[in-house]
Design an enzyme around this catalytic site. Structure first.
Site, PDB file in Angstrom:
ATOM      1  N   GLU A  23     -12.755  18.805 -15.786  1.00 36.37           N
ATOM      2  CA  GLU A  23     -11.399  19.137 -15.358  1.00 36.37           C
ATOM      3  C   GLU A  23     -10.965  18.321 -14.147  1.00 36.37           C
ATOM      4  O   GLU A  23      -9.770  18.168 -13.886  1.00 36.37           O
ATOM      5  CB  GLU A  23     -11.290  20.628 -15.013  1.00 36.37           C
ATOM      6  CG  GLU A  23     -11.381  21.545 -16.214  1.00 36.37           C
ATOM      7  CD  GLU A  23     -11.257  22.994 -15.825  1.00 36.37           C
ATOM      8  OE1 GLU A  23     -10.297  23.637 -16.277  1.00 36.37           O
ATOM      9  OE2 GLU A  23     -12.126  23.499 -15.073  1.00 36.37           O
ATOM     10  N   TYR A  55      18.043  25.359  -6.758  1.00 31.10           N
ATOM     11  CA  TYR A  55      16.860  25.445  -7.619  1.00 31.10           C
ATOM     12  C   TYR A  55      16.348  24.079  -8.040  1.00 31.10           C
ATOM     13  O   TYR A  55      15.173  23.921  -8.329  1.00 31.10           O
ATOM     14  CB  TYR A  55      17.092  26.349  -8.833  1.00 31.10           C
ATOM     15  CG  TYR A  55      18.405  26.166  -9.543  1.00 31.10           C
ATOM     16  CD1 TYR A  55      18.621  25.122 -10.405  1.00 31.10           C
ATOM     17  CD2 TYR A  55      19.448  27.074  -9.333  1.00 31.10           C
ATOM     18  CE1 TYR A  55      19.834  24.960 -11.054  1.00 31.10           C
ATOM     19  CE2 TYR A  55      20.659  26.923  -9.980  1.00 31.10           C
ATOM     20  CZ  TYR A  55      20.842  25.851 -10.834  1.00 31.10           C
ATOM     21  OH  TYR A  55      22.040  25.684 -11.465  1.00 31.10           O
ATOM     22  N   GLU A  75      -5.444  30.511  -8.243  1.00 31.92           N
ATOM     23  CA  GLU A  75      -5.132  31.422  -7.146  1.00 31.92           C
ATOM     24  C   GLU A  75      -4.761  30.656  -5.874  1.00 31.92           C
ATOM     25  O   GLU A  75      -3.790  31.000  -5.192  1.00 31.92           O
ATOM     26  CB  GLU A  75      -6.317  32.351  -6.866  1.00 31.92           C
ATOM     27  CG  GLU A  75      -6.586  33.360  -7.962  1.00 31.92           C
ATOM     28  CD  GLU A  75      -7.445  32.854  -9.122  1.00 31.92           C
ATOM     29  OE1 GLU A  75      -7.887  33.694  -9.926  1.00 31.92           O
ATOM     30  OE2 GLU A  75      -7.668  31.628  -9.235  1.00 31.92           O
ATOM     31  N   LYS A 100      -1.728  28.477 -17.357  1.00 28.55           N
ATOM     32  CA  LYS A 100      -2.544  27.310 -17.722  1.00 28.55           C
ATOM     33  C   LYS A 100      -2.767  27.395 -19.233  1.00 28.55           C
ATOM     34  O   LYS A 100      -3.772  27.930 -19.696  1.00 28.55           O
ATOM     35  CB  LYS A 100      -3.861  27.338 -16.940  1.00 28.55           C
ATOM     36  CG  LYS A 100      -4.675  26.076 -17.040  1.00 28.55           C
ATOM     37  CD  LYS A 100      -5.909  26.185 -16.134  1.00 28.55           C
ATOM     38  CE  LYS A 100      -6.812  24.989 -16.257  1.00 28.55           C
ATOM     39  NZ  LYS A 100      -8.050  25.152 -15.472  1.00 28.55           N
TER      40      LYS A 100
END
Length: 122
Positions: A23, A55, A75, A100
């Site tokens: 990864e 935005y 996190e 994800k």
């Protein structure tokens, strides 16, 4: 408490994220949904962007940050995104969903949802 919400849904960003060695060598797709508590009354009454929560600017700031990052955990990434949005765009609260999609092949997506600051119920 302000009950107005400005939102961004389905913001797709490619990033280095994950704990496994493989990864760390590729970029993976992340999809972000963001709700931000922001008083829109001044923007609504003036019809002037300078009083609105832009935005597009929020999206570009998040994209730039995430693309340059290399966190191991969602996190940690989510927490940093929340800090940036709340500080730089002066929102009183937010709800951030970070997905994800490729992490578990049998699932359409996995991830987390965090709430920071004051958010209206619902």
């Amino acid at each position: 408490m302000v009950s107005d919400i400005v939102f961004i849904n389905g913001l797709a960003i490619d990033a280095i994220i994950g704990v496994y060695d493989w990864e760390r060598t590729i970029k993976q797709r992340l999809v972000l949904d963001l709700e931000m508590c922001f008083d829109i009354q001044s923007a609504a009454s003036s019809d002037d962007l300078k009083y609105a929560l832009d935005y597009s600017a929020v999206s570009q700031r998040i994209i730039s940050f995430v693309e340059a990052s290399s966190y191991q955990l969602l996190e940690a990434l989510a927490e940093e995104i929340a800090k940036i949005v709340m500080k730089e765009f002066t929102v009183s609260g937010l709800r951030l969903k970070l997905n994800k999609p490729g992490a578990v092949p049998e699932a359409s997506g996995v991830g987390l949802l965090i709430v920071r600051g004051e958010m209206p119920r619902g």
